[in-house]
Write a protein that holds these residues in place. Structure first.
Motif, PDB file in Angstrom:
ATOM      1  N   ILE A 190       6.743  -1.750  -9.674  1.00  0.00           N
ATOM      2  CA  ILE A 190       7.810  -0.993 -10.352  1.00  0.00           C
ATOM      3  C   ILE A 190       7.997   0.357  -9.661  1.00  0.00           C
ATOM      4  O   ILE A 190       9.124   0.793  -9.392  1.00  0.00           O
ATOM      5  CB  ILE A 190       7.452  -0.755 -11.840  1.00  0.00           C
ATOM      6  CG1 ILE A 190       7.143  -2.071 -12.522  1.00  0.00           C
ATOM      7  CG2 ILE A 190       8.529   0.053 -12.546  1.00  0.00           C
ATOM      8  CD1 ILE A 190       8.160  -2.583 -13.455  1.00  0.00           C
ATOM      9  N   GLN A 237       9.817   0.091  -6.275  1.00  0.00           N
ATOM     10  CA  GLN A 237      11.239  -0.199  -6.457  1.00  0.00           C
ATOM     11  C   GLN A 237      12.014   1.033  -6.934  1.00  0.00           C
ATOM     12  O   GLN A 237      13.079   1.358  -6.424  1.00  0.00           O
ATOM     13  CB  GLN A 237      11.372  -1.323  -7.493  1.00  0.00           C
ATOM     14  CG  GLN A 237      12.772  -1.569  -7.977  1.00  0.00           C
ATOM     15  CD  GLN A 237      13.368  -2.755  -7.280  1.00  0.00           C
ATOM     16  OE1 GLN A 237      13.026  -3.030  -6.140  1.00  0.00           O
ATOM     17  NE2 GLN A 237      14.223  -3.471  -7.950  1.00  0.00           N
ATOM     18  N   ARG A 281      23.009  -3.912 -17.304  1.00  0.00           N
ATOM     19  CA  ARG A 281      23.212  -4.763 -16.132  1.00  0.00           C
ATOM     20  C   ARG A 281      22.460  -6.089 -16.234  1.00  0.00           C
ATOM     21  O   ARG A 281      22.648  -6.969 -15.398  1.00  0.00           O
ATOM     22  CB  ARG A 281      22.781  -4.025 -14.864  1.00  0.00           C
ATOM     23  CG  ARG A 281      23.723  -2.902 -14.467  1.00  0.00           C
ATOM     24  CD  ARG A 281      23.406  -2.430 -13.057  1.00  0.00           C
ATOM     25  NE  ARG A 281      22.032  -1.982 -12.934  1.00  0.00           N
ATOM     26  CZ  ARG A 281      21.626  -0.766 -13.201  1.00  0.00           C
ATOM     27  NH1 ARG A 281      22.478   0.132 -13.617  1.00  0.00           N
ATOM     28  NH2 ARG A 281      20.363  -0.426 -13.061  1.00  0.00           N
ATOM     29  N   GLY A 282      21.593  -6.210 -17.207  1.00  0.00           N
ATOM     30  CA  GLY A 282      20.896  -7.484 -17.415  1.00  0.00           C
ATOM     31  C   GLY A 282      19.593  -7.616 -16.641  1.00  0.00           C
ATOM     32  O   GLY A 282      18.882  -8.609 -16.784  1.00  0.00           O
ATOM     33  N   THR A 283      19.258  -6.634 -15.805  1.00  0.00           N
ATOM     34  CA  THR A 283      18.049  -6.777 -14.998  1.00  0.00           C
ATOM     35  C   THR A 283      16.780  -6.546 -15.814  1.00  0.00           C
ATOM     36  O   THR A 283      15.726  -7.063 -15.467  1.00  0.00           O
ATOM     37  CB  THR A 283      18.057  -5.804 -13.801  1.00  0.00           C
ATOM     38  OG1 THR A 283      18.508  -4.535 -14.244  1.00  0.00           O
ATOM     39  CG2 THR A 283      18.990  -6.303 -12.718  1.00  0.00           C
ATOM     40  N   ALA A 324      16.214  -7.713 -18.744  1.00  0.00           N
ATOM     41  CA  ALA A 324      15.857  -9.010 -19.325  1.00  0.00           C
ATOM     42  C   ALA A 324      15.017  -9.810 -18.332  1.00  0.00           C
ATOM     43  O   ALA A 324      14.036 -10.459 -18.712  1.00  0.00           O
ATOM     44  CB  ALA A 324      17.119  -9.791 -19.706  1.00  0.00           C
ATOM     45  N   LEU A 325      15.404  -9.745 -17.054  1.00  0.00           N
ATOM     46  CA  LEU A 325      14.638 -10.456 -16.024  1.00  0.00           C
ATOM     47  C   LEU A 325      13.238  -9.878 -15.900  1.00  0.00           C
ATOM     48  O   LEU A 325      12.255 -10.608 -15.803  1.00  0.00           O
ATOM     49  CB  LEU A 325      15.341 -10.314 -14.674  1.00  0.00           C
ATOM     50  CG  LEU A 325      16.620 -11.105 -14.511  1.00  0.00           C
ATOM     51  CD1 LEU A 325      17.205 -10.871 -13.136  1.00  0.00           C
ATOM     52  CD2 LEU A 325      16.301 -12.567 -14.691  1.00  0.00           C
ATOM     53  N   THR A 326      13.166  -8.542 -15.895  1.00  0.00           N
ATOM     54  CA  THR A 326      11.866  -7.888 -15.770  1.00  0.00           C
ATOM     55  C   THR A 326      10.969  -8.242 -16.951  1.00  0.00           C
ATOM     56  O   THR A 326       9.811  -8.605 -16.771  1.00  0.00           O
ATOM     57  CB  THR A 326      12.059  -6.362 -15.696  1.00  0.00           C
ATOM     58  OG1 THR A 326      12.904  -6.073 -14.584  1.00  0.00           O
ATOM     59  CG2 THR A 326      10.742  -5.644 -15.500  1.00  0.00           C
ATOM     60  N   PHE A 327      11.530  -8.166 -18.148  1.00  0.00           N
ATOM     61  CA  PHE A 327      10.728  -8.442 -19.347  1.00  0.00           C
ATOM     62  C   PHE A 327      10.341  -9.916 -19.470  1.00  0.00           C
ATOM     63  O   PHE A 327       9.461 -10.262 -20.231  1.00  0.00           O
ATOM     64  CB  PHE A 327      11.482  -7.996 -20.601  1.00  0.00           C
ATOM     65  CG  PHE A 327      11.489  -6.503 -20.803  1.00  0.00           C
ATOM     66  CD1 PHE A 327      10.787  -5.668 -19.948  1.00  0.00           C
ATOM     67  CD2 PHE A 327      12.198  -5.934 -21.843  1.00  0.00           C
ATOM     68  CE1 PHE A 327      10.785  -4.288 -20.120  1.00  0.00           C
ATOM     69  CE2 PHE A 327      12.206  -4.553 -22.033  1.00  0.00           C
ATOM     70  CZ  PHE A 327      11.508  -3.738 -21.174  1.00  0.00           C
ATOM     71  N   ALA A 328      11.043 -10.798 -18.749  1.00  0.00           N
ATOM     72  CA  ALA A 328      10.692 -12.219 -18.797  1.00  0.00           C
ATOM     73  C   ALA A 328       9.467 -12.516 -17.929  1.00  0.00           C
ATOM     74  O   ALA A 328       8.862 -13.567 -18.060  1.00  0.00           O
ATOM     75  CB  ALA A 328      11.871 -13.074 -18.345  1.00  0.00           C
ATOM     76  N   THR A 329       9.094 -11.596 -17.047  1.00  0.00           N
ATOM     77  CA  THR A 329       7.900 -11.793 -16.219  1.00  0.00           C
ATOM     78  C   THR A 329       6.665 -11.348 -17.007  1.00  0.00           C
ATOM     79  O   THR A 329       6.805 -10.730 -18.064  1.00  0.00           O
ATOM     80  CB  THR A 329       7.984 -10.967 -14.921  1.00  0.00           C
ATOM     81  OG1 THR A 329       7.823  -9.591 -15.259  1.00  0.00           O
ATOM     82  CG2 THR A 329       9.317 -11.157 -14.214  1.00  0.00           C
ATOM     83  N   VAL A 387       4.909  -8.913 -16.807  1.00  0.00           N
ATOM     84  CA  VAL A 387       4.709  -7.460 -16.851  1.00  0.00           C
ATOM     85  C   VAL A 387       4.649  -6.981 -18.299  1.00  0.00           C
ATOM     86  O   VAL A 387       5.325  -7.521 -19.178  1.00  0.00           O
ATOM     87  CB  VAL A 387       5.839  -6.730 -16.085  1.00  0.00           C
ATOM     88  CG1 VAL A 387       7.131  -6.712 -16.858  1.00  0.00           C
ATOM     89  CG2 VAL A 387       5.426  -5.313 -15.708  1.00  0.00           C
ATOM     90  N   ARG A 427       5.323  -4.125 -21.183  1.00  0.00           N
ATOM     91  CA  ARG A 427       6.432  -3.170 -21.291  1.00  0.00           C
ATOM     92  C   ARG A 427       5.984  -1.746 -20.989  1.00  0.00           C
ATOM     93  O   ARG A 427       6.736  -0.969 -20.425  1.00  0.00           O
ATOM     94  CB  ARG A 427       7.070  -3.280 -22.660  1.00  0.00           C
ATOM     95  CG  ARG A 427       7.691  -4.666 -22.808  1.00  0.00           C
ATOM     96  CD  ARG A 427       8.731  -4.690 -23.866  1.00  0.00           C
ATOM     97  NE  ARG A 427       9.394  -5.983 -23.855  1.00  0.00           N
ATOM     98  CZ  ARG A 427      10.419  -6.274 -24.611  1.00  0.00           C
ATOM     99  NH1 ARG A 427      10.897  -5.382 -25.435  1.00  0.00           N
ATOM    100  NH2 ARG A 427      10.968  -7.463 -24.557  1.00  0.00           N
ATOM    101  N   VAL A 453      15.388  -5.232 -27.305  1.00  0.00           N
ATOM    102  CA  VAL A 453      15.761  -6.641 -27.133  1.00  0.00           C
ATOM    103  C   VAL A 453      16.763  -6.675 -25.975  1.00  0.00           C
ATOM    104  O   VAL A 453      17.899  -6.259 -26.132  1.00  0.00           O
ATOM    105  CB  VAL A 453      16.409  -7.218 -28.409  1.00  0.00           C
ATOM    106  CG1 VAL A 453      16.857  -8.649 -28.159  1.00  0.00           C
ATOM    107  CG2 VAL A 453      15.435  -7.166 -29.565  1.00  0.00           C
ATOM    108  N   PRO A 454      16.333  -7.126 -24.802  1.00  0.00           N
ATOM    109  CA  PRO A 454      17.197  -7.002 -23.629  1.00  0.00           C
ATOM    110  C   PRO A 454      18.319  -8.034 -23.636  1.00  0.00           C
ATOM    111  O   PRO A 454      18.215  -9.035 -24.323  1.00  0.00           O
ATOM    112  CB  PRO A 454      16.258  -7.241 -22.458  1.00  0.00           C
ATOM    113  CG  PRO A 454      15.186  -8.095 -23.027  1.00  0.00           C
ATOM    114  CD  PRO A 454      15.050  -7.760 -24.482  1.00  0.00           C
TER     115      PRO A 454
END
Ligand SMILES: Nc1ncnc2c1ncn2[C@@H]1O[C@H](COP(=O)(O)OP(=O)(O)O)[C@@H](O)[C@H]1O
Ligand SMILES: [Mg+2]
Lengths: 303, 275
Positions: free
Chosen positions: B8, B11, B85-87, B89-94, B96, B98, B274-275
């Motif tokens: 993180i 990036q 932007r929806g990113t 949601a992708l991060t939280f789905a891994t 990782v 919070r 809630v993403p």
């Protein structure tokens, strides 16, 4: 039979008083592609978010490879492509994949292979800002393929893509399924997922209306064949009296009959040949099947 | 855990560089530091005082406006923008956690602000020291300023990230960031001065007022720096610097409390997204 990768039982989920999902049960097995169909607001995205553990069900059970959503085991098993995602414009495609590989603990070395699978090798070191819509969506798909997921959740992955990009997209999905991933993808159109998924589930207003192969759905709907008859001038009344049906205008008549009674009906029409000028047959199409299950009747759609 | 925070961090820091935040912040801060040093050179000759010390005092006063602004601008969109932007949601789905996302972002942005401060103030200080001459006192004042400015930047990065997590949407986060800057940096001082005028000499002035000053991270930063510079020409609220009822280090504790509170609230809030 192999155990399902995703198993949803009697799932209910509400936003306040709105019941977004009601008693939904489905399962997806390894290598199987299931299309989840529904109109806007049917609850498709909500279902995905529940599987990811972002939303808590009010009742029912979800198991991902036997684990509860949101647990480490479930998160490792599931990869996701949301309905709308735009990656930072100033990062390259490779940097985006390296980032998500890092979070998933997947090897960086696999990134080159992922880029090749979605056809982005050439563009891998250009920034996302220079990508076309199709390329961005393929990057999203490459992201969803990181770490060979057991379950792929793709939320309306092809909306806004042209037919060629769409075809390429489904080829990559078929390839992932052939490697053993279970795929659950959502869409608006039965026509689009025909021949591209193994099974179809139809969701309408939070309720599951159908679940099966396309052939099973067609049989289950038992939709009538529509016969459109054009009468010779002045003969329409005679035909209407003999067959009933619906008068469309002065000389046209619309008849409906079950699939197995089609031939008998045509033979009977033959006996009134003197009154006929034309006959038109329409077998039920995919759209009719979809409408039948999603509970929108035709007259409503025409207006 | 560390590899995920590292991912993180890498990036976020890369994006801060690509968005030219670091360059821009370094340029603005460096320009002001050099300008104040030149101004201090003229003043110093008249007051027979150390130029670097004088400049540190005036730069502390100016930094109170600039550094929170830079830090808030860098951080306010960080979570809210990713939700839109929806990113996220992708991060939280891994896998990782919070809190790892929040802390990784915080560390990267605080480092970016810190780097800009080090480059700008370090460069300007070196230039002034070599060119105009200084002593141990001047160097100490300057180093104190650089370190505490970096801490002030980190506090406001924490504030910005917390607001971003609370607001959830870019537009609301932007409004919250601007409002917070106005409140903490501008209106707070005006209100305190007004209260001081109204109450006159009394328990408020001697017992409540000093604590209210260090309760604000921006004021605490300025007070700490000015209190340790004896030759600094001071006015207004900063008059307090000469009559502090507590050691100046207490002001730093105020900064630390703010930082801790923002990080804690931010992490709690990020867990609810809630993403
Ligand atoms: N966060 C939310 N709060 C309140 N209602 C929501 C929320 N998310 C979705 N809904 C509602 O739940 C229903 C299903 O939405 P959604 O799952 O997004 O549908 P689909 O993805 O099939 O278009 C809609 O009526 C939508 O308005
Ligand atoms: Mg949706």
């Amino acid at each position: 039979m192999t155990d399902p990768i995703l198993d949803i039982r009697n799932l209910c989920l509400s936003f306040g008083r709105l019941r977004a999902l009601e008693d939904v049960s489905l399962s997806v097995r390894p290598g199987e592609r299931l299309a989840l169909l529904g109109h806007n607001g049917a609850g498709k995205s909500t279902l995905f978010k529940a599987v990811l553990g972002f939303l808590q069900p009010s009742a029912g059970r979800i198991a991902v490879t036997g684990h509860a959503p949101g647990t480490d085991a479930a998160r490792i098993a599931v990869n996701y492509l949301p309905e709308v995602v735009s990656f930072p414009r100033n990062l390259t495609g490779r940097e985006v994949l390296v980032f998500f590989s890092g979070l998933r603990g997947a090897p960086r070395a696999a990134v080159a292979d992922l880029l090749a699978r979605v056809g982005l090798t050439e563009a891998s070191d250009r920034t996302v800002g220079t990508y076309s819509k199709g390329m961005r969506q393929r990057l999203g798909l490459a992201q969803a393929l990181i770490g060979a997921p057991r379950l792929l959740l793709l939320d309306e992955p092809t909306s806004g893509l042209d037919p060629v990009s769409r075809q390429e997209f489904y080829e990559i999905i078929a390839d992932a399924a052939a490697r053993g991933s279970a795929v659950l993808l959502s869409s608006h159109s039965l026509e689009e997922v025909q021949d591209r998924t193994d099974r179809v589930a139809i969701l309408a207003q939070g309720k599951l209306r159908a679940d099966g192969t396309l052939a099973e759905l067609a049989a289950g709907a038992a939709l009538p064949t529509r016969i459109r008859v054009t009468a010779k001038p002045g003969a329409a009344d005679e035909l209407h009296a003999a067959f009933g049906g619906r008068r469309v205008n002065g000389c046209r008549l619309e008849l409906e009959c079950p699939q197995d009674a089609k031939l008998a009906m045509l033979a009977q029409l033959g006996r009134h040949e003197h009154a006929l000028s034309d006959i038109d047959l329409a077998a039920p199409g995919l759209n009719d099947i979809y409408r039948h299950y999603s509970g929108r009747n035709e007259t409503e759609d025409r207006t | 855990m560390t590899t995920r925070i590292g991912t993180i961090f890498e990036q976020e820091f890369r994006q801060a560089r690509r968005n030219l935040w670091v360059v821009l912040a370094t340029g603005v801060l460096g320009l002001f530091a050099v300008a104040l040093a030149l101004f201090g050179a003229g003043q110093g000759a008249a007051l027979k005082a150390d130029v670097l010390t004088l400049t540190a005092a005036s730069l502390a006063t100016l930094s109170v406006y600039l550094i929170p602004l830079i830090a808030l601008l860098m951080s306010y969109d960080s979570l809210a923008g990713e939700i839109e932007r929806g990113t996220l949601a992708l991060t939280f789905a891994t896998p990782v956690r919070r809190w790892e996302v929040f802390v990784g972002k915080f560390l990267a942005q605080a480092a970016a602000v810190g780097l800009a401060i080090a480059l700008a103030f370090g460069g300007a200080g070196l230039l002034a020291a070599v060119w105009l001459g200084t002593g141990a006192e001047g160097i100490a004042a300057w180093l104190r300023l650089m370190v505490t400015a970096a801490v002030l930047g980190a506090v406001f990065v924490g504030v910005g990230l917390m607001l971003s997590a609370l607001a959830g949407r870019t537009a609301r986060a932007a409004a919250a960031a601007v409002g917070t800057w106005l409140l903490l940096v501008v209106l707070y001082d005006v209100a305190l001065l007004g209260a001081l005028m109204a109450s006159g000499e009394g328990t408020f002035a001697s017992h409540v007022f000093p604590w209210l000053v260090i309760a604000n991270p921006a004021d605490a930063f300025r007070l700490y720096n000015l209190a340790l510079i004896e030759t600094a020409p001071i006015a207004g609220i900063d008059g307090l610097a000469r009559t502090l009822p507590f050691p100046p280090v207490a002001a730093l504790a105020g900064l630390g409390l703010w930082l801790g509170a923002c990080l804690m609230l931010g992490v709690i809030r990020t867990k609810r997204i809630v993403p």
